[in-house]
Motif scaffolding. Structure first.
Motif, PDB file in Angstrom:
ATOM      1  N   PRO A  30       0.804  -1.228   0.000  1.00 60.86           N
ATOM      2  CA  PRO A  30       0.000   0.000   0.000  1.00 60.86           C
ATOM      3  C   PRO A  30       0.839   1.280   0.000  1.00 60.86           C
ATOM      4  N   TYR A  31       2.031   1.245   0.624  1.00 59.29           N
ATOM      5  CA  TYR A  31       2.917   2.414   0.558  1.00 59.29           C
ATOM      6  C   TYR A  31       3.413   2.625  -0.872  1.00 59.29           C
ATOM      7  N   LEU A  32       3.764   1.530  -1.569  1.00 55.89           N
ATOM      8  CA  LEU A  32       4.179   1.672  -2.964  1.00 55.89           C
ATOM      9  C   LEU A  32       3.037   2.211  -3.815  1.00 55.89           C
ATOM     10  N   ALA A  33       1.831   1.724  -3.547  1.00 58.42           N
ATOM     11  CA  ALA A  33       0.676   2.215  -4.295  1.00 58.42           C
ATOM     12  C   ALA A  33       0.497   3.719  -4.088  1.00 58.42           C
ATOM     13  N   ALA A  34       0.801   4.192  -2.880  1.00 54.34           N
ATOM     14  CA  ALA A  34       0.612   5.613  -2.565  1.00 54.34           C
ATOM     15  C   ALA A  34       1.586   6.509  -3.324  1.00 54.34           C
ATOM     16  N   VAL A  35       2.747   5.965  -3.732  1.00 60.06           N
ATOM     17  CA  VAL A  35       3.721   6.778  -4.473  1.00 60.06           C
ATOM     18  C   VAL A  35       3.746   6.409  -5.957  1.00 60.06           C
ATOM     19  N   THR A  36       2.779   5.592  -6.388  1.00 58.70           N
ATOM     20  CA  THR A  36       2.653   5.238  -7.798  1.00 58.70           C
ATOM     21  C   THR A  36       1.895   6.336  -8.540  1.00 58.70           C
ATOM     22  N   PRO A  37       2.336   6.737  -9.724  1.00 58.10           N
ATOM     23  CA  PRO A  37       1.622   7.776 -10.478  1.00 58.10           C
ATOM     24  C   PRO A  37       0.150   7.429 -10.688  1.00 58.10           C
ATOM     25  N   GLU A  38      -0.688   8.463 -10.729  1.00 59.85           N
ATOM     26  CA  GLU A  38      -2.135   8.277 -10.746  1.00 59.85           C
ATOM     27  C   GLU A  38      -2.646   7.571 -12.003  1.00 59.85           C
ATOM     28  N   HIS A 133      18.662   1.154  -5.968  1.00 56.97           N
ATOM     29  CA  HIS A 133      19.032   1.280  -4.560  1.00 56.97           C
ATOM     30  C   HIS A 133      18.124   2.323  -3.907  1.00 56.97           C
ATOM     31  N   GLY A 134      17.238   1.859  -3.048  1.00 58.79           N
ATOM     32  CA  GLY A 134      16.358   2.773  -2.341  1.00 58.79           C
ATOM     33  C   GLY A 134      17.095   3.514  -1.243  1.00 58.79           C
ATOM     34  N   THR A 135      16.639   4.715  -0.962  1.00 64.38           N
ATOM     35  CA  THR A 135      17.178   5.476   0.168  1.00 64.38           C
ATOM     36  C   THR A 135      16.158   5.415   1.303  1.00 64.38           C
ATOM     37  N   TRP A 136      16.608   5.728   2.511  1.00 64.25           N
ATOM     38  CA  TRP A 136      15.695   5.709   3.641  1.00 64.25           C
ATOM     39  C   TRP A 136      14.683   6.831   3.489  1.00 64.25           C
ATOM     40  N   ALA A 137      13.431   6.446   3.491  1.00 64.79           N
ATOM     41  CA  ALA A 137      12.348   7.378   3.170  1.00 64.79           C
ATOM     42  C   ALA A 137      12.253   8.502   4.201  1.00 64.79           C
ATOM     43  N   ASP A 138      11.877   9.671   3.715  1.00 65.68           N
ATOM     44  CA  ASP A 138      11.594  10.811   4.584  1.00 65.68           C
ATOM     45  C   ASP A 138      10.191  10.622   5.142  1.00 65.68           C
ATOM     46  N   LEU A 139      10.093  10.224   6.418  1.00 59.12           N
ATOM     47  CA  LEU A 139       8.782   9.927   6.996  1.00 59.12           C
ATOM     48  C   LEU A 139       7.950  11.180   7.236  1.00 59.12           C
ATOM     49  N   GLU A 140       8.589  12.335   7.170  1.00 59.06           N
ATOM     50  CA  GLU A 140       7.845  13.588   7.314  1.00 59.06           C
ATOM     51  C   GLU A 140       6.903  13.806   6.128  1.00 59.06           C
ATOM     52  N   THR A 141       7.322  13.334   4.942  1.00 53.49           N
ATOM     53  CA  THR A 141       6.536  13.578   3.725  1.00 53.49           C
ATOM     54  C   THR A 141       5.925  12.311   3.150  1.00 53.49           C
ATOM     55  N   LEU A 142       6.168  11.174   3.776  1.00 54.59           N
ATOM     56  CA  LEU A 142       5.640   9.913   3.265  1.00 54.59           C
ATOM     57  C   LEU A 142       4.105   9.942   3.292  1.00 54.59           C
ATOM     58  N   PRO A 143       3.445   9.637   2.164  1.00 57.90           N
ATOM     59  CA  PRO A 143       1.979   9.677   2.154  1.00 57.90           C
ATOM     60  C   PRO A 143       1.370   8.529   2.945  1.00 57.90           C
ATOM     61  N   ILE A 144       0.115   8.662   3.262  1.00 59.28           N
ATOM     62  CA  ILE A 144      -0.624   7.594   3.930  1.00 59.28           C
ATOM     63  C   ILE A 144      -0.777   6.424   2.961  1.00 59.28           C
ATOM     64  N   PRO A 145      -0.512   5.192   3.397  1.00 58.25           N
ATOM     65  CA  PRO A 145      -0.614   4.046   2.487  1.00 58.25           C
ATOM     66  C   PRO A 145      -2.036   3.866   1.951  1.00 58.25           C
ATOM     67  N   ARG A 146      -2.129   3.394   0.729  1.00 56.63           N
ATOM     68  CA  ARG A 146      -3.428   3.234   0.065  1.00 56.63           C
ATOM     69  C   ARG A 146      -4.058   1.892   0.442  1.00 56.63           C
ATOM     70  N   ARG A 147      -4.852   1.907   1.485  1.00 55.03           N
ATOM     71  CA  ARG A 147      -5.538   0.683   1.901  1.00 55.03           C
ATOM     72  C   ARG A 147      -6.698   0.319   0.975  1.00 55.03           C
ATOM     73  N   ASP A 148      -7.081   1.235   0.104  1.00 61.66           N
ATOM     74  CA  ASP A 148      -8.197   0.943  -0.789  1.00 61.66           C
ATOM     75  C   ASP A 148      -7.866  -0.166  -1.774  1.00 61.66           C
ATOM     76  N   ILE A 149      -6.569  -0.483  -1.952  1.00 60.50           N
ATOM     77  CA  ILE A 149      -6.217  -1.568  -2.862  1.00 60.50           C
ATOM     78  C   ILE A 149      -6.296  -2.932  -2.171  1.00 60.50           C
ATOM     79  N   LEU A 150      -6.493  -2.934  -0.844  1.00 62.82           N
ATOM     80  CA  LEU A 150      -6.545  -4.176  -0.075  1.00 62.82           C
ATOM     81  C   LEU A 150      -7.973  -4.696   0.023  1.00 62.82           C
ATOM     82  N   LYS A 151      -8.081  -5.992   0.217  1.00 61.87           N
ATOM     83  CA  LYS A 151      -9.382  -6.612   0.512  1.00 61.87           C
ATOM     84  C   LYS A 151      -9.557  -6.578   2.032  1.00 61.87           C
ATOM     85  N   ASN A 152      -9.897  -5.400   2.543  1.00 61.05           N
ATOM     86  CA  ASN A 152      -9.832  -5.154   3.980  1.00 61.05           C
ATOM     87  C   ASN A 152     -10.751  -6.044   4.804  1.00 61.05           C
TER      88      ASN A 152
END
Length: 339
Positions: A30-38, A133-152
């Protein structure tokens, strides 16, 4: 519209227990989904709650622990055999990228959020690289994960992360290698906003150590539980923490009032030589000061279940570790153990 399929594979060789009753939703996808282009259409398969069935996609992202990586490689090959590029990430392939590249087209090493948009841009231009190579994410700007893609509705628990990183660097642990030694917190208002969006009554706080490592970290956690009470958020929480949580009676009582029901604590060993070899200095100091049982009692008296995790069989252990550990567990009245 490109089709992105994200997959969380399962371990087919499960042990005892009903995973359906304890499964909580993954946060990495869901975090990857949140940073995926619309302009992407995103779907997800979580094999922990559903059977895998082939779905058409333009690109596939697969996460894996060591326990699930064999299954992840199987799934990746299914898509590669059809000419669909696959990307793998997670702790196992980050440590073993050369192995993973035998089974997938591209590997992300480390935290993926910062590099994921660039990877997708390369995919669209036909220039997908072998390794990112990923860098350690800036948690100040990290978006809320997209739970809408999950079968909650399939999950009995929700999940929430407030921090990443660990400065302790215990020799047996992968957290520092993957998330770094700098302890990073998300902004409190963002965490509370996300918590209020989660429909589940029970919440796993997926931080590796919710208490953190400094006075500032403890103050953040105090504000977190205070805000839950202030906003009358009715949830039950399961958190991972160090034994240091028991050092703060006021915080323990506050957390219990706010709904903390279970803590998972890495006790690791009661053998000082083993703790020293592991680099678990925090526990070693409390063991030498005879504070471990005091902290456990304080947590349990607040009404919080204590789940203690132990590692048996280090090079510093001999056969006496078994009765000694059992005696400690019984005398300290630990509620649940993981060995």
């Amino acid at each position: 519209m490109p089709r992105l399929l994200l997959i969380n594979p399962t371990n087919r060789h499960r042990g005892l227990g009903n995973i359906g009753s304890t499964a909580w939703p993954p946060l990495n996808l869901p975090y990857l989904a949140a940073v995926t282009p619309e302009h992407y259409h995103i779907n997800i398969i979580d094999e922990n709650i559903e059977s895998f069935e082939f779905q058409e996609a333009d690109i596939v992202g697969i996460t894996a622990y060591t326990a699930t990586v064999a299954r992840a490689y199987e799934i990746s090959q299914i898509y590669r055999n059809r000419g669909i590029p696959t990307v793998m990430g997670g702790i196992h392939v980050s440590m073993m990228p050369d192995e993973a590249l035998q089974y997938c087209d591209s590997v992300v090493i480390g935290e993926a959020e910062e590099v994921w948009p660039k990877l997708l841009q390369d995919f669209e231009s036909g220039n997908l690289k072998d390794t990112y190579h990923g860098t350690w994410a800036d948690l100040e700007t990290l978006p809320i994960p997209r739970r809408d893609i999950l079968k909650n509705s399939y999950y009995r628990w929700g999940s929430l992360q407030t921090s990443r990183g660990c400065p302790m660097n215990c020799s047996f642990c992968s957290v520092t290698a993957f998330n770094g030694r700098r302890f990073r917190r998300r902004p409190l208002d963002k965490v509370i906003e996300e918590l209020e969006q989660i429909p589940h009554k029970r919440i796993l706080l997926s931080d590796d150590n919710i208490i953190g490592y400094s006075q500032q970290d403890s103050e953040w956690l105090h504000s977190f539980f205070s805000k839950i009470l202030e906003k009358n958020i009715k949830k039950h929480f399961f958190a991972q923490t160090s034994i240091l949580f028991g050092d703060n009676p006021k915080l323990v009582r506050l957390a219990a009032r706010a709904g903390l029901k279970i803590v998972f604590v890495g006790m690791e060993s009661i053998n000082p030589a083993t703790l020293r070899a592991y680099g678990k200095t925090l526990n070693l100091e409390r063991l030498r000061q005879n504070q471990l049982k005091e902290y456990i009692t304080r947590i349990r008296r607040a009404g919080i279940v204590f789940l203690g995790a132990f590692i048996l069989g280090s090079d510093e252990d001999d056969a006496s570790v078994f009765p000694a550990t059992l005696a400690f567990i019984k005398s300290s009245h630990i509620d649940v153990i993981q060995v």
